[in-house]
Every structure is written in structure tokens, then in C-alpha cells.
Design a protein around this motif. Structure first.
Motif, PDB file in Angstrom:
ATOM      1  N   TYR B 160       0.738  -0.941   0.019  1.00  8.24           N
ATOM      2  CA  TYR B 160       0.025   0.141   0.013  1.00  8.24           C
ATOM      3  C   TYR B 160       0.760   1.098  -0.206  1.00  8.24           C
ATOM      4  O   TYR B 160       1.980   1.474   0.039  1.00  8.24           O
ATOM      5  N   TYR B 161       0.647   2.876  -0.023  1.00  7.15           N
ATOM      6  CA  TYR B 161       1.139   3.929   0.056  1.00  7.15           C
ATOM      7  C   TYR B 161      -0.165   4.482   0.401  1.00  7.15           C
ATOM      8  O   TYR B 161      -1.288   4.478   0.925  1.00  7.15           O
ATOM      9  N   LEU B 167      -4.246   4.940   3.523  1.00 11.16           N
ATOM     10  CA  LEU B 167      -3.465   4.118   2.531  1.00 11.16           C
ATOM     11  C   LEU B 167      -4.324   3.650   1.774  1.00 11.16           C
ATOM     12  O   LEU B 167      -5.872   3.662   1.438  1.00 11.16           O
ATOM     13  N   SER B 168      -3.467   3.682   0.582  1.00  8.06           N
ATOM     14  CA  SER B 168      -4.358   2.843  -0.232  1.00  8.06           C
ATOM     15  C   SER B 168      -3.507   1.447  -1.471  1.00  8.06           C
ATOM     16  O   SER B 168      -2.000   2.059  -1.449  1.00  8.06           O
TER      17      SER B 168
END
Lengths: 272, 272
Positions: B160-161, B167-168
Motif C-alpha cells: 500500500y502507499y 492508505l491505498s
């Protein structure tokens, strides 16, 4: 026709548990088509002195709608005979005082009507199909990362299922996705979880050796039942593949062409 | 302020490789914000006799658009200095005569303009974000199951980023999903793949011990570079977490507050 393998499974038998999709019927978009002979086979089992239950990993509809759909295909089955992951999940949630964030198919939502879903402290995913959008998966991920102890329940762990227009991704694929994203291990509810098979045995008041499971999925139906001490028979319909008969870890107690043949064998061995 | 750890990394140094997001800038929806001091730090490196390259797992835009975006944030970087997974994938596809089915972000599609995509014999996935719909993932899955030897390339393996709204999920999550669905192992292109770091070394004509990698991602930047024999420095910006400094398997060769401090240390050790 392939060889029938049937090493006397029916001795001391008191009940039969049937998988549904691929054993009773095949799914086509918008309709359910009975596998030849299966309606009559179910009726013969119902007329026998054997107990009968149905055990499915279907999570796209509530049992009510599912039973109605089966009726249009010719099956006369009652809700109380059907064991499915969604009601099993509701039992687990109630037992442990958990409030789920749901990522499930709209068709099965009504099974969760009684459950408190405010301020979620776990995530439940089912075979949500088109609802597995990036946004929805991300929402489930954010709920999990926001919990002190992230807790994920997966209604089954299938890789894919067959539709008439091709193979479609099943819930297990999204379970693995969230497991990796959150570095956790999901709790699987449904086949092949021993807890799930045990709940069917409890309902009938029987010991595993008294019960025979018939399914088209070698690992989840046959292997799952065998892990609980039941016998497991595979039918050569639904998702059966010839390679199943040379599987490295699971060997069915019997392999037959279809449900009708399985019921023939069972009833003739019992002199029925 | 946390302790600076810097055990003389700059001895014999001939080049610096910088990760980008989290080292040069932070991403906010619709804009890129330079991390304080990083524009000037990059300029100081450019004015030195050290070679400089940028190594990113960014797969949401082509290098052209990426450079333009960086320019608005104050960085003057050329396309030829940037190593990213998409052009690395194109090189692999050409080398092996492969025709990809692409599941990537629209922004990076132009990197694949030169590639034959008819009758695909492999699948390439990148950080497709909203394009990771059920339908698109299923399409990629069906391509893979239709191949005699299913072949999946993943542009990175991140979990994730961080975006300003939370968060995605990153491409690695969907890589794991398809790996499970198809029972295969993906080939990762981008950090931490040794092949990816080696292509940067080849481009500069240097040996690993002559090169220092600076990143915010302990495993993919620091660990990946170290696996290739380079030194790896972590900055306490971007996705850095204090727990990184007690990581079980990866220990950075140095930890500094930010890029500006890293460049101070490098240049002062070289008497620059």
C-alpha cells in the motif's frame, strides 16, 4: 464412461450431505439448470430413512432467495436443510460480540440484518463479484488497518468458479489480497473449515463416520469432509476435472459420474 | 530529533541513486509537494562530480508526465535519469518476444506504445488503482488461464502507499490475488528486483560498492540495494516508521532525517 469407484461407502450410513452447485445444478447467467437425474435423486434420498442436509459455499444470495431459485429448477428443499457461510458467520459474530464491516454480494446482505454493523471491529468478505471494486476493497483495507487487532473473516476460500461465459474470480482471491495487504491470516467460514462441517453434524446429532458428503470440489467438499472423519464422494459433474483422480493430497472415498449414480449405489447397498 | 547513524558510507563513492516519492516529495491528491530542503539537495548533488540516477516504482504515469510534474515542484530532472518499472518491463517483453495483456494505470499506457499487444501471451499489472475493477481483474485472470504457460509480470510488489486521505492498496496486493487464482508466482519488475538495480548500475558503468541508494522504504529501497552489493541509507521521511530501525531482516547502512542531511554528510565526507 470412466470407471465407478465405490468401495462400500454406505455401510452404517445415517445421513447424506450434498454440495449444491455442480452436484444439483449448473449456473448460467440469470438461471439455474438442474443436472440430469439430480431432481429425482434428491427426491429418492428424501423418501429414504437417511437424514439429508445441503452444504454450500454460495454467498451471492440469502437462503430464502436460494431456495426459491432452486424451486424453479425443480428442487423442493427447505431453508432449514441448507448450511451456508453467511448464517455461520452471523453465529460467529454474535458469539464473539463482533461488529462487521461487510464486503459481500447485495443478494446475501439480508442474512446480516440482525447484526450490529456500527463502529466495525472486523471485516467479513464474501463472493462480492462486481462489488469487489478498488474503492470497496480499499475501504475494507482501511477498516482493517484502523483496528488494533485486525480481524478478517472470509466466506470460503475458493479461487474461481465456472460461469457459462468463462471462469470468474471467487472470494479466496480477495482474501489473499487483504491477507497480504494487512500481513494477517483470515479466518475462513464455510467449506473446508472443520467448524462448518461440524455444525452440520451437530444439527443432525450424528457422528462423522455415519455421514457421507457428496461434492464436485475435491479439496473443499471431499477433503474438507474427510478431515472431519466423514466419507467423501466426488461426482464427475460441475468443476470436476480428470486430474482430480490423481490428486497429490486428497483421494475421494468414491468417484461416480453424477448424483443419480451415487444415490443408486447408496440405496442399493442399503437394500432400499 | 532522532540520532543520525552514518558510519562512513561515502568512502569511494561515485554515484548516488535516489528513490523519489517520500524522499524528494510527498504526494497529495492532484499535486506534488517537495520535502523541505530536497530541491536544493538534488541541485547540490547535480553540481558535484557524483553520478546521479532516480529509481522509482511509480507506475501511474509515464516518465514524460512524471518529469513535468516534478518540475512544477521545483525539480529539474531529465527522463534519461529516471529508472521506472514500465520501461524496464518493455525491455523484458522485447527481449523475450512477449505480447502483454496490460492492466495498468491509464497514465503509464504510453510507455507501452511500441509494444505489440495482439493475441497476448502474458499479463503485466501495475498500480492500476481504480482500474482494478472486478471485471478488469477477471479479464486478466482469464487471459492467464487461457495460456499454456501462464506468465504474470508485476510492476512492483508494494502492499500500500500513503495518500493524504489515507492508505491505498498497491499493485502487490493484486499480484498476490492473481498468484493465488492461477497458482503461479509472478515475476516482479522494479524494486526490490536485483535485475532492476543492476540496470541502473549498468547504465552508469559502475560496480555496486561505488554506489549509494537513498530511500524511505526499508525493504524495497535499502534492502533491495544492499542485496545487489550497494550501500543503503534510509531517510526519516515518506513511509519511514520508527519500527524500521529495529527491523528483523534489513538494517540500513545509515539513517538520517531527510535527503538534505544525507547530502550534507556525503559531500562533507568527500570534502565537497
Amino acid at each position: 464412461m470412466a470407471e465407478t469407484k465405490w468401495p462400500g461407502c454406505a455401510g452404517g450410513l445415517k445421513a447424506v450431505v450434498l454440495d449444491m452447485c455442480g452436484v444439483l445444478y449448473d449456473s448460467e447467467p440469470g438461471r439455474t439448470v438442474a443436472i440430469p437425474g439430480s431432481v429425482e435423486a434428491v427426491n429418492r434420498l428424501m423418501s429414504s430413512d437417511l437424514q439429508l442436509r445441503f452444504c454450500t459455499n454460495e454467498t451471492q444470495s440469502s437462503r430464502d432467495k436460494f431456495v426459491a431459485m432452486l424451486q424453479t429448477a425443480g428442487f423442493d428443499i427447505s431453508v432449514s436443510q441448507i448450511f451456508a457461510p453467511a448464517p455461520a458467520a452471523v453465529a460467529v459474530l454474535n458469539e464473539r460480540g463482533l461488529r462487521p464491516h461487510l464486503l459481500v454480494h447485495d443478494g446475501v446482505l439480508s442474512e446480516f440484518d440482525s447484526v450490529d454493523k456500527t463502529d466495525p471491529n472486523c471485516v467479513v468478505i464474501g463472493d462480492a463479484a462486481e462489488k469487489f471494486s478498488y474503492q470497496n476493497l480499499n475501504d475494507a483495507f482501511r477498516v482493517l488497518t484502523g483496528l488494533e487487532k485486525p480481524l478478517l473473516f472470509s466466506l470460503g476460500q475458493g479461487r474461481y468458479y465456472k460461469e457459462t461465459n468463462g471462469l470468474s474470480l471467487d472470494v479466496g482471491v480477495y482474501m489473499k489480497a487483504l491477507e497480504y495487504a494487512c500481513d494477517l491470516k483470515a479466518e475462513v467460514i464455510g467449506k473446508p473449515s472443520p467448524r462448518f462441517f461440524q455444525s452440520v453434524l451437530n444439527d443432525m446429532g450424528l457422528q462423522p463416520h455415519e455421514v457421507l458428503m457428496i461434492g464436485d470440489d475435491l479439496v473443499n467438499d471431499v477433503g474438507g469432509a474427510q478431515n472431519c472423519g466423514m466419507k467423501g464422494i466426488q461426482v464427475r459433474t460441475g468443476k470436476y476435472r480428470p486430474s482430480d483422480e490423481k490428486h497429490l493430497t486428497v483421494t475421494a472415498d468414491g468417484t461416480v459420474d453424477n448424483l443419480s449414480q451415487a444415490v443408486d449405489m447408496i440405496l442399493s447397498q442399503r437394500g432400499g
